[in-house]
Every structure is written in structure tokens, then in C-alpha cells.
Design an enzyme around this catalytic site. Structure first.
Site, PDB file in Angstrom:
ATOM      1  N   HIS A   1      39.870  36.232  44.834  1.00 42.59           N
ATOM      2  CA  HIS A   1      39.743  35.691  43.473  1.00 42.59           C
ATOM      3  C   HIS A   1      40.886  36.106  42.557  1.00 42.59           C
ATOM      4  CE1 HIS A   1      37.876  39.718  43.191  1.00 42.59           C
ATOM      5  NE2 HIS A   1      38.294  39.702  41.949  1.00 42.59           N
TER       6      HIS A   1
ATOM      7  N   HIS B   1      40.010  49.090  33.669  1.00 40.10           N
ATOM      8  CA  HIS B   1      38.740  48.926  34.375  1.00 40.10           C
ATOM      9  C   HIS B   1      38.725  49.756  35.651  1.00 40.10           C
ATOM     10  CE1 HIS B   1      41.177  46.172  36.717  1.00 40.10           C
ATOM     11  NE2 HIS B   1      40.186  45.729  37.443  1.00 40.10           N
TER      12      HIS B   1
END
Length: 314
Positions: free
Chosen positions: A115, A179
Site C-alpha cells: 500500500h 508514527h
């Protein structure tokens, strides 16, 4: 010739654990605006810098950088699947040029991507197949990692090559910002996970892939409730980083070590090196200006979510 750039965070959690509709509409509007600017630019070639998440690259061979002379998206988390339209001869010429410039760029004629590559092509171009693409993997999770300086030099080398092509070139950077989702680490892996990280994870059974994806979804749901469950997002760092990019000061990042970046913003923040490579590449085309800056921390996607464009002025 002209060049355009767009850097965008990605997340496998889009559509699985979404923020409030107001935030989702805001993000979708930002992406739609970027898509319109890119369509107006009408790129003839895309150079896509993106990471992997142990879906295509493993510890059997883990290069810092790899150019896909052929590449296929696997369609994880419902992202687009299929072959990327890589112009083979152009990709080969790019690899030779980058190597001659002193950067050891690996090549793959059967690169498997996830992705991280598929989302920007879907969101910004409307699909995998719209424009010829040179897909460039930058290792963002598997230590030892490339540093900012070497990544910048990679971007500059690719930029110099593409600036000679007499084409409208679109540079895309995919990933970040701050993140740290639950990504396995070789040093902490049990025997089964170690085997997967050493290469058997490339062909996961569907049931195991579903379990893996569900673990990420569950981690996001817990993170929304309690942001102490994972490394916290760091909006201050994210905005400082975007400002450095906008001001053309990416060389200052050379002094930031990998260990420092992990501690400040999370172990998966190394994906921002795709942004550095993209900005380094467009800088070789001459003067440029940034536009379309957007940032919002989105716990549902376990990401400091950023979007930033730039265009050449010549």
C-alpha cells in the site's frame, strides 16, 4: 522541463479505522485538490519514492534503496493490486546513471510492493496504470537503515537523470510522518516471525495475512482510546520537518541520526526519507516553490498525516 512534487502520508487503516467524518472530509478535500493540481500538470513520468512493510522486502536481502524495473502491487489492506507500468529501458538507464553518480542502487525486475506504493498512485492519479512510473523503494523499517544524507544524495542523482529527459516529471514521496505502528523487529521476533522476516513472509497464506492486518486494526482502535499504547505522534517535529522542506533546508537533516529520529517521532517515521528524496530530486530542476501544505495528527490512522506539493518555476 518542468517538474511537480507531491508528498503524502499513507495508512493501511484508511477505510478500516477512520477519523470523524469532518476530518475525513477535510483530508479527502486536500487529496482532491492535490489530484487536480497534478492533473493540470499532466505528468509524462512519475518517480515514486516509497517504503515497504515486510511485504516485498525481507532480511534475505534488504537493500537500503531499490529501483523496480518491474513491479507488482500485492493489494494489501484493500489497496490496488497489479503490475505497475514501468518503462523498462528508462528504468535501466536510470539505474546506470545513479550508479555512475556514486549511489549503490539495487534493482529488481520483479519488485513486490504494498500500500505504500499503491495508495499515492490511487489517491493522486486515479490508479496504478495512469502514467509510466519509476518505483523507488527506500528502506524505512528494517535496520540497518539508510540515513538522511545518503537518501538526499539518492534523490539528487535521480533528479539529475530525469532532468535530462525532456519530460514533465512528477515526484511522489509516500509515508510518514511521525508514527510507530506495530511492525515486527528481527531482534525481538520469535522463531515463527523470524522465519517470516527472513523471507517466507513474501507469500503469506490468506488467513495469516488477515490476522496480521487485524492486529494493526486492533492496535489503531486501542491507540485512539489511549495514545500511550504506542509511541505518541509528534506534531511539533512533523511541522518543523515540513518547514525545513518548504524552505529548501533538507541538508540540515543530514545531522539527524536514525536513533534520534526513532526516539523523537517513532520507529516508522523513517518513511519521511521518501519526502527528502523527492524534494532533493526536484531541487535539481532549478528554482521551485511549495504549495498545498496540510497537516493533522490522526490517531485513527496511527499517523501524523501530512500533504505537501511543490512546482518548478523555470
Amino acid at each position: 522541463m518542468h517538474a511537480y512534487l507531491h508528498c503524502l502520508s499513507h495508512s493501511p487503516l484508511v477505510g478500516y479505522v477512520d477519523p470523524a467524518q469532518e476530518v475525513l472530509d477535510e483530508v479527502n478535500g486536500v487529496i482532491a485538490s492535490a489530484r487536480e493540481r497534478i492533473a493540470a500538470f499532466s505528468p509524462e513520468l512519475v518517480v515514486l519514492f516509497a517504503p515497504d512493510h515486510y511485504n516485498g522486502f525481507f532480511y534475505d536481502v534488504m537493500p537500503p534503496f531499490c529501483l523496480g524495473v518491474g513491479a507488482t502491487a500485492i493489494g494489501d489492506f484493500g489497496s490496488a493490486a497489479g503490475e505497475l507500468p514501468v518503462p523498462v529501458e528508462l528504468a535501466e538507464a536510470c539505474a546506470h546513471a545513479v550508479m555512475k553518480s556514486g549511489i549503490d542502487l539495487a534493482v529488481s525486475y520483479c519488485m513486490q510492493v504494498d500500500h505504500g506504493f499503491a495508495q499515492p498512485l490511487e489517491f493522486l492519479l486515479g490508479g496504478l496504470y495512469k502514467v509510466p512510473v519509476l518505483p523507488v523503494f527506500i528502506n524505512g523499517v528494517a535496520t540497518p537503515l539508510p540515513g538522511f544524507q545518503r537518501t538526499r544524495m539518492l534523490g539528487e542523482a535521480i533528479g539529475r537523470f530525469t532532468s535530462t529527459l525532456n519530460k514533465r516529471v512528477l515526484f511522489l514521496g509516500s509515508g510518514g510522518l511521525s508514527h510507530q505502528p506495530p511492525v515486527p523487529e528481527l531482534a525481538k521476533a520469535d522463531a515463527h516471525m523470524r522465519d517470516r522476516l527472513l523471507g517466507s513472509g513474501k507469500d503469506l497464506p490468506a488467513s495469516e495475512r488477515e490476522l496480521r492486518q487485524q492486529r494493526v486494526i486492533s492496535a489503531a482502535e486501542k491507540f485512539v482510546e489511549d495514545q500511550r499504547t504506542l509511541h505518541p505522534l509528534n506534531p511539533i517535529w512533523d511541522n518543523q520537518f515540513m518547514t525545513l522542506l518548504e524552505q529548501g533546508r533538507i541538508q540540515e537533516l543530514d545531522a539527524v541520526s536514525n536513533e534520534e529520529l526513532s526516539a523523537i517521532a517513532g520507529k516508522s517515521t523513517h518513511e519521511i526519507k521518501t519526502w527528502v528524496a523527492a524534494f532533493a530530486a526536484i531541487s535539481t530542476f532549478g528554482n521551485w516553490r511549495s504549495e498545498g501544505r496540510y497537516y493533522r495528527p490522526i490517531p485513527e490512522w496511527i499517523a501524523g498525516f501530512g500533504s505537501l506539493s511543490a512546482r518548478t518555476e523555470n
